[in-house]
Design an enzyme around this catalytic site. Structure first.
Site, PDB file in Angstrom:
ATOM      1  N   ILE A   1     -23.847 -37.167 -15.038  1.00  0.00           N
ATOM      2  CA  ILE A   1     -22.425 -37.497 -14.899  1.00  0.00           C
ATOM      3  C   ILE A   1     -21.848 -37.437 -16.311  1.00  0.00           C
ATOM      4  O   ILE A   1     -21.851 -38.425 -17.041  1.00  0.00           O
ATOM      5  CB  ILE A   1     -22.227 -38.870 -14.235  1.00  0.00           C
ATOM      6  CG1 ILE A   1     -22.830 -38.834 -12.846  1.00  0.00           C
ATOM      7  CG2 ILE A   1     -20.743 -39.239 -14.196  1.00  0.00           C
ATOM      8  CD1 ILE A   1     -22.811 -40.139 -12.104  1.00  0.00           C
TER       9      ILE A   1
ATOM     10  N   HIS B   1     -18.646 -39.711 -17.872  1.00  0.00           N
ATOM     11  CA  HIS B   1     -18.709 -41.131 -18.236  1.00  0.00           C
ATOM     12  C   HIS B   1     -19.980 -41.362 -19.046  1.00  0.00           C
ATOM     13  O   HIS B   1     -21.083 -41.268 -18.525  1.00  0.00           O
ATOM     14  CB  HIS B   1     -18.706 -42.009 -16.981  1.00  0.00           C
ATOM     15  CG  HIS B   1     -18.380 -43.441 -17.252  1.00  0.00           C
ATOM     16  ND1 HIS B   1     -17.377 -44.099 -16.580  1.00  0.00           N
ATOM     17  CD2 HIS B   1     -18.910 -44.348 -18.101  1.00  0.00           C
ATOM     18  CE1 HIS B   1     -17.314 -45.355 -16.999  1.00  0.00           C
ATOM     19  NE2 HIS B   1     -18.249 -45.521 -17.939  1.00  0.00           N
ATOM     20  N   LEU B   2     -19.797 -41.667 -20.304  1.00  0.00           N
ATOM     21  CA  LEU B   2     -20.905 -41.911 -21.219  1.00  0.00           C
ATOM     22  C   LEU B   2     -21.847 -42.987 -20.671  1.00  0.00           C
ATOM     23  O   LEU B   2     -21.389 -43.995 -20.124  1.00  0.00           O
ATOM     24  CB  LEU B   2     -20.345 -42.367 -22.573  1.00  0.00           C
ATOM     25  CG  LEU B   2     -21.377 -42.667 -23.655  1.00  0.00           C
ATOM     26  CD1 LEU B   2     -21.931 -41.373 -24.220  1.00  0.00           C
ATOM     27  CD2 LEU B   2     -20.745 -43.502 -24.752  1.00  0.00           C
ATOM     28  N   HIS B   3     -23.139 -42.774 -20.814  1.00  0.00           N
ATOM     29  CA  HIS B   3     -24.126 -43.784 -20.439  1.00  0.00           C
ATOM     30  C   HIS B   3     -25.406 -43.551 -21.226  1.00  0.00           C
ATOM     31  O   HIS B   3     -25.817 -42.430 -21.433  1.00  0.00           O
ATOM     32  CB  HIS B   3     -24.392 -43.781 -18.928  1.00  0.00           C
ATOM     33  CG  HIS B   3     -24.757 -42.449 -18.369  1.00  0.00           C
ATOM     34  ND1 HIS B   3     -23.821 -41.458 -18.126  1.00  0.00           N
ATOM     35  CD2 HIS B   3     -25.948 -41.937 -18.009  1.00  0.00           C
ATOM     36  CE1 HIS B   3     -24.426 -40.387 -17.631  1.00  0.00           C
ATOM     37  NE2 HIS B   3     -25.724 -40.652 -17.552  1.00  0.00           N
ATOM     38  N   GLN B   4     -25.975 -44.637 -21.709  1.00  0.00           N
ATOM     39  CA  GLN B   4     -27.228 -44.589 -22.463  1.00  0.00           C
ATOM     40  C   GLN B   4     -28.380 -44.894 -21.514  1.00  0.00           C
ATOM     41  O   GLN B   4     -28.358 -45.887 -20.795  1.00  0.00           O
ATOM     42  CB  GLN B   4     -27.213 -45.618 -23.590  1.00  0.00           C
ATOM     43  CG  GLN B   4     -28.586 -45.866 -24.199  1.00  0.00           C
ATOM     44  CD  GLN B   4     -28.653 -45.554 -25.655  1.00  0.00           C
ATOM     45  OE1 GLN B   4     -28.334 -44.449 -26.060  1.00  0.00           O
ATOM     46  NE2 GLN B   4     -29.041 -46.520 -26.453  1.00  0.00           N
TER      47      GLN B   4
END
Length: 189
Positions: free
Chosen positions: A134, A137-140
């Site tokens: 995705i 939307h930034l996600h770690q």
């Protein structure tokens, strides 16, 4: 002959040992991937509006939240996401960037406390070409790893065997998160 073939397709035992993972088809077919890059289509924008158990949220911070990955590489695979719909690390405010890293550290501490992994993979995939499922939307990713946790299955069968249900994993980590927070703050959660 057709009846025999139908039995094999239905999972009747034969000479092969099979690990059926039909749940992976939703990921392969793109379920939960936004139709476009808008926040209205984004699962990471939707999840914070759900209760923690339904949304698989382990912890909520001021700027970011921690959620289980619906398609984990290993048990306890967590995602640290800003609440704000941004796609690039350079778009984060200073507060969001600090909390993203702080929650990643706390996620590691919690995972160590509840499941004793031997190591971790951490990472941000920026853009589709870099492997972001995705990208909007930034996600770690915080992925716990154990010696011998990866075998031929991901390479040969494109399948990962996971020994714990997501709901059970969320409950274990959410309960452990409180304990971890108390340990790091000297008893103040």
């Amino acid at each position: 002959m057709e009846a025999e073939r139908a039995d094999q397709l239905a999972g009747v035992p034969d000479a092969f040992d099979r690990l059926w993972t039909p749940h992976r088809m939703v990921y392969i077919n793109g379920e939960n991937k936004p139709a476009d890059a808008t926040s209205g289509q984004c699962p990471f924008c939707r999840v914070p509006g759900e209760d923690d158990e339904t949304g698989l949220i382990v912890h909520r911070g001021e700027h970011c939240f921690v959620v289980l990955n619906l398609y984990p590489y290993s048990p306890g695979h967590l995602l640290v996401c800003p609440y704000r719909h941004v796609s690039d690390l350079t778009e984060l405010t200073e507060g969001e960037a600090r909390e993203l890293m702080l929650l990643s550290q706390q996620a590691m501490g919690t995972l160590r406390a509840v499941s004793a992994p031997h190591g971790f993979n951490l990472g941000l995939n920026q853009g589709d070409v870099a492997g972001a499922g995705i990208a909007a939307h930034l996600h770690q990713h915080v992925v716990p790893r154990w010696k011998g946790d990866a075998n031929f299955m991901p390479v040969v069968a494109q399948t990962r065997a996971l020994p714990m249900l997501l709901g059970d994993t969320r409950r274990l980590l959410a309960e452990g998160w409180v304990d971890q927070a108390e340990r790091t703050s000297g008893g103040e959660a």
